[in-house]
Design a protein around this motif. Structure first.
Motif, mmCIF file in Angstrom:
data_model
loop_
_atom_site.group_PDB
_atom_site.id
_atom_site.type_symbol
_atom_site.label_atom_id
_atom_site.label_comp_id
_atom_site.label_asym_id
_atom_site.label_seq_id
_atom_site.Cartn_x
_atom_site.Cartn_y
_atom_site.Cartn_z
ATOM 1 N N MET A 20 -64.865 48.621 -47.425
ATOM 2 C CA MET A 20 -64.435 50.027 -47.469
ATOM 3 C C MET A 20 -62.958 50.144 -47.836
ATOM 4 S SD MET A 20 -66.415 51.526 -44.100
ATOM 5 C CE MET A 20 -65.695 50.309 -42.975
ATOM 6 N N THR A 21 -62.588 51.316 -48.309
ATOM 7 C CA THR A 21 -61.203 51.598 -48.696
ATOM 8 C C THR A 21 -60.689 52.779 -47.883
ATOM 9 O OG1 THR A 21 -61.664 50.881 -50.956
ATOM 10 C CG2 THR A 21 -59.687 52.207 -50.621
ATOM 11 N N GLY A 22 -59.450 52.701 -47.423
ATOM 12 C CA GLY A 22 -58.853 53.823 -46.692
ATOM 13 C C GLY A 22 -58.237 54.816 -47.661
ATOM 14 N N GLU A 27 -51.895 51.970 -47.812
ATOM 15 C CA GLU A 27 -52.433 51.067 -46.786
ATOM 16 C C GLU A 27 -51.408 50.762 -45.693
ATOM 17 O OE1 GLU A 27 -54.953 50.595 -50.384
ATOM 18 O OE2 GLU A 27 -52.782 50.616 -50.019
ATOM 19 N N ALA A 28 -50.138 50.637 -46.073
ATOM 20 C CA ALA A 28 -49.101 50.309 -45.091
ATOM 21 C C ALA A 28 -48.886 51.427 -44.080
ATOM 22 C CB ALA A 28 -47.787 50.007 -45.817
ATOM 23 N N ALA A 29 -49.274 52.634 -44.467
ATOM 24 C CA ALA A 29 -49.073 53.794 -43.581
ATOM 25 C C ALA A 29 -50.347 54.214 -42.857
ATOM 26 C CB ALA A 29 -48.533 54.965 -44.396
ATOM 27 N N HIS A 30 -51.401 53.386 -42.896
ATOM 28 C CA HIS A 30 -52.663 53.750 -42.266
ATOM 29 C C HIS A 30 -52.515 54.072 -40.780
ATOM 30 C CE1 HIS A 30 -55.851 52.191 -45.351
ATOM 31 N NE2 HIS A 30 -55.230 53.290 -45.728
ATOM 32 N N GLY A 31 -51.620 53.341 -40.102
ATOM 33 C CA GLY A 31 -51.409 53.599 -38.673
ATOM 34 C C GLY A 31 -50.933 55.022 -38.418
ATOM 35 N N TRP A 32 -49.998 55.487 -39.254
ATOM 36 C CA TRP A 32 -49.496 56.859 -39.118
ATOM 37 C C TRP A 32 -50.533 57.877 -39.584
ATOM 38 C CZ3 TRP A 32 -45.482 57.619 -36.179
ATOM 39 C CH2 TRP A 32 -44.521 56.620 -36.048
ATOM 40 N N ILE A 33 -51.241 57.542 -40.666
ATOM 41 C CA ILE A 33 -52.253 58.458 -41.197
ATOM 42 C C ILE A 33 -53.390 58.650 -40.198
ATOM 43 C CG2 ILE A 33 -53.998 58.727 -43.024
ATOM 44 C CD1 ILE A 33 -52.031 57.236 -44.891
ATOM 45 N N SER A 34 -53.636 57.621 -39.368
ATOM 46 C CA SER A 34 -54.726 57.718 -38.388
ATOM 47 C C SER A 34 -54.473 58.815 -37.351
ATOM 48 C CB SER A 34 -54.920 56.379 -37.672
ATOM 49 O OG SER A 34 -53.824 56.104 -36.810
ATOM 50 N N ILE A 35 -53.198 59.183 -37.132
ATOM 51 C CA ILE A 35 -52.884 60.200 -36.116
ATOM 52 C C ILE A 35 -53.460 61.567 -36.492
ATOM 53 C CG2 ILE A 35 -51.020 61.442 -34.927
ATOM 54 C CD1 ILE A 35 -49.355 58.843 -35.182
ATOM 55 N N PRO A 36 -53.168 62.107 -37.704
ATOM 56 C CA PRO A 36 -53.801 63.384 -38.057
ATOM 57 C C PRO A 36 -55.317 63.297 -38.168
ATOM 58 C CG PRO A 36 -52.548 62.503 -39.918
ATOM 59 C CD PRO A 36 -52.175 61.700 -38.717
ATOM 60 N N PHE A 37 -55.830 62.152 -38.645
ATOM 61 C CA PHE A 37 -57.285 62.008 -38.737
ATOM 62 C C PHE A 37 -57.928 62.026 -37.352
ATOM 63 C CE2 PHE A 37 -56.775 60.949 -43.158
ATOM 64 C CZ PHE A 37 -58.000 61.222 -43.721
ATOM 65 N N THR A 87 -64.284 55.339 -40.552
ATOM 66 C CA THR A 87 -62.965 55.812 -40.989
ATOM 67 C C THR A 87 -61.870 55.352 -40.035
ATOM 68 O OG1 THR A 87 -63.911 57.758 -42.077
ATOM 69 C CG2 THR A 87 -61.566 57.864 -41.504
ATOM 70 N N LEU A 88 -62.105 55.522 -38.731
ATOM 71 C CA LEU A 88 -61.087 55.110 -37.763
ATOM 72 C C LEU A 88 -60.983 53.582 -37.660
ATOM 73 C CD1 LEU A 88 -61.366 57.769 -34.905
ATOM 74 C CD2 LEU A 88 -59.914 57.729 -36.941
ATOM 75 N N ALA A 89 -62.078 52.874 -37.922
ATOM 76 C CA ALA A 89 -62.020 51.405 -37.936
ATOM 77 C C ALA A 89 -61.086 50.925 -39.045
ATOM 78 C CB ALA A 89 -63.414 50.815 -38.132
ATOM 79 N N VAL A 90 -61.162 51.592 -40.206
ATOM 80 C CA VAL A 90 -60.281 51.235 -41.327
ATOM 81 C C VAL A 90 -58.831 51.600 -41.021
ATOM 82 C CG1 VAL A 90 -59.721 51.732 -43.743
ATOM 83 C CG2 VAL A 90 -62.106 51.388 -43.073
ATOM 84 N N LEU A 91 -58.626 52.824 -40.516
ATOM 85 C CA LEU A 91 -57.254 53.301 -40.305
ATOM 86 C C LEU A 91 -56.577 52.653 -39.099
ATOM 87 C CD1 LEU A 91 -57.696 57.122 -41.058
ATOM 88 C CD2 LEU A 91 -56.831 55.353 -42.581
ATOM 89 N N TRP A 92 -57.326 52.443 -38.014
ATOM 90 C CA TRP A 92 -56.743 51.874 -36.789
ATOM 91 C C TRP A 92 -56.598 50.360 -36.851
ATOM 92 C CZ3 TRP A 92 -59.764 54.730 -32.307
ATOM 93 C CH2 TRP A 92 -59.197 56.005 -32.114
ATOM 94 N N PHE A 93 -57.701 49.691 -37.244
ATOM 95 C CA PHE A 93 -57.763 48.235 -37.104
ATOM 96 C C PHE A 93 -57.803 47.492 -38.440
ATOM 97 C CE2 PHE A 93 -60.257 50.196 -33.583
ATOM 98 C CZ PHE A 93 -59.331 49.989 -32.572
ATOM 99 N N ASP A 94 -57.768 48.253 -39.554
ATOM 100 C CA ASP A 94 -57.892 47.655 -40.883
ATOM 101 C C ASP A 94 -59.181 46.832 -40.990
ATOM 102 O OD1 ASP A 94 -56.984 47.354 -43.508
ATOM 103 O OD2 ASP A 94 -56.101 45.399 -43.075
#
Length: 320
Positions: A20-22, A27-37, A87-94
């Motif tokens: 899957m792709t976030g 990709e480096a900002a996935h941790g921050w992007i996960s907050i609004p999601f 979606t959260l698996a990708v954004l939180w834990f890559d």
């Protein structure tokens, strides 16, 4: 280490997993992007569950309009839960792997709840048409029995329309080197492009499903509102016209919130192949995440009975 891939035989290959792709390029900002999601998923699930509880516990809301609203809330909960884990698996834990069969299952439910939502919006437009055009017969036309039958018909139609999709994908021969999805969830159009086989049947059947569900629903919704507008324009008092149209505002917003992203996704998949991947990703997220977030907000703002019932649920008060 990547999970191993198994060849069924030399000439036929199905991957054990897809990748899957976030948000491409971020990709480096996935941790921050996960907050609004995470916040949007929380709002969607909380808001729609509140509507379900409010309608269930409030006797005054045991009316056709609010039963259909409950169906809409239920489809929004299902749509949110279909994409939330991956979606959260990708954004939180890559964690980007999704099992082949899990992907097909997610794809079925994702499209299933989308078709259900479209059908419920059509049923709600019929409810508004009957309420405005023939208010004296409203209660006798939309009885509990009729509403149950409409609910069963909506579920049956979505199931029968979408059940062939996983099997049409499972029969395909896939390319060993092509396992990268465009999103953090499984779309039919996305998965079938990974096949090293003729996908004409998949394309034609996918088009048939879209036209026979969302396409027909949108056409009948437009027809319903044309008839509603004709009835409203026949009212003598301008104040009465405004008051009558005001009962449709929430539903009109819900229709726009659902169908505008649907059209956007369809256009992007068919004509936007040269657009940046981030555009594809963002349009898909708007289509899947935004309607479940906005629908409870729209109805709680525009409908005083719903707003009051939701506050009673939150405050722990008894039935209304």
């Amino acid at each position: 280490m990547l999970p191993s891939q198994a060849f069924i035989n030399i000439s036929f290959f199905q991957p054990q997993f897809f990748l899957m792709t976030g948000i491409p390029g971020l990709e480096a900002a996935h941790g921050w992007i996960s907050i609004p999601f995470s916040s949007m998923y929380a709002v969607a699930l909380t808001g729609n569950c509140l509507i379900l509880l409010a309608v269930k516990r409030t006797h005054g809301l045991h009316q056709p309009m609010y039963y259909f609203l409950s169906m809409l809330a239920l489809s929004d909960v299902g749509l949110s839960l279909s994409t939330l884990p991956s979606t959260l698996a990708v954004l939180w834990f890559d964690y980007r792997f999704i099992d082949f069969h899990a992907c097909l299952l997610q794809m079925f439910f994702l499209h299933f709840f989308s078709v259900v939502e479209s059908s419920v919006l059509l049923a709600m437009s019929f409810d508004r048409f009957v309420a405005i055009s023939n208010p004296l017969r409203y209660a006798s036309v939309l009885t509990n029995n009729v509403i149950i039958r409409i609910g069963v018909a909506i579920t049956t139609r979505a199931t029968l329309s979408l059940l062939p999709l996983p099997f049409l994908l499972k029969r395909l021969n896939y390319c060993p080197g092509k396992i990268l999805l465009s999103h953090s969830f499984c779309f039919h159009a996305d998965v079938m492009k990974l096949a090293c086989a003729d996908i004409t049947v998949n394309i034609l059947y996918g088009l048939f499903v879209v036209l026979s569900t969302v396409g027909i629903d949108s056409l009948f919704i437009v027809m319903s509102y044309s008839l509603i507008l004709q009835t409203v324009m026949g009212l003598a008092s301008p104040r009465e016209r405004v008051r009558t149209l005001n009962t449709c505002v929430s539903h009109i917003f819900a229709v726009l919130v659902f169908y505008i992203p649907v059209v956007g996704v369809s256009m992007i998949h068919r004509f936007g192949k040269h657009l940046p991947h981030i555009v594809h990703a963002l349009v898909a997220y708007v289509y899947l995440v935004v309607p479940p977030v906005l629908n409870p907000i729209i109805y709680s703002v525009k409908s005083k009975p719903i707003r009051g019932a939701m506050f009673r649920v939150l405050s722990g008060k008894g039935q209304g």
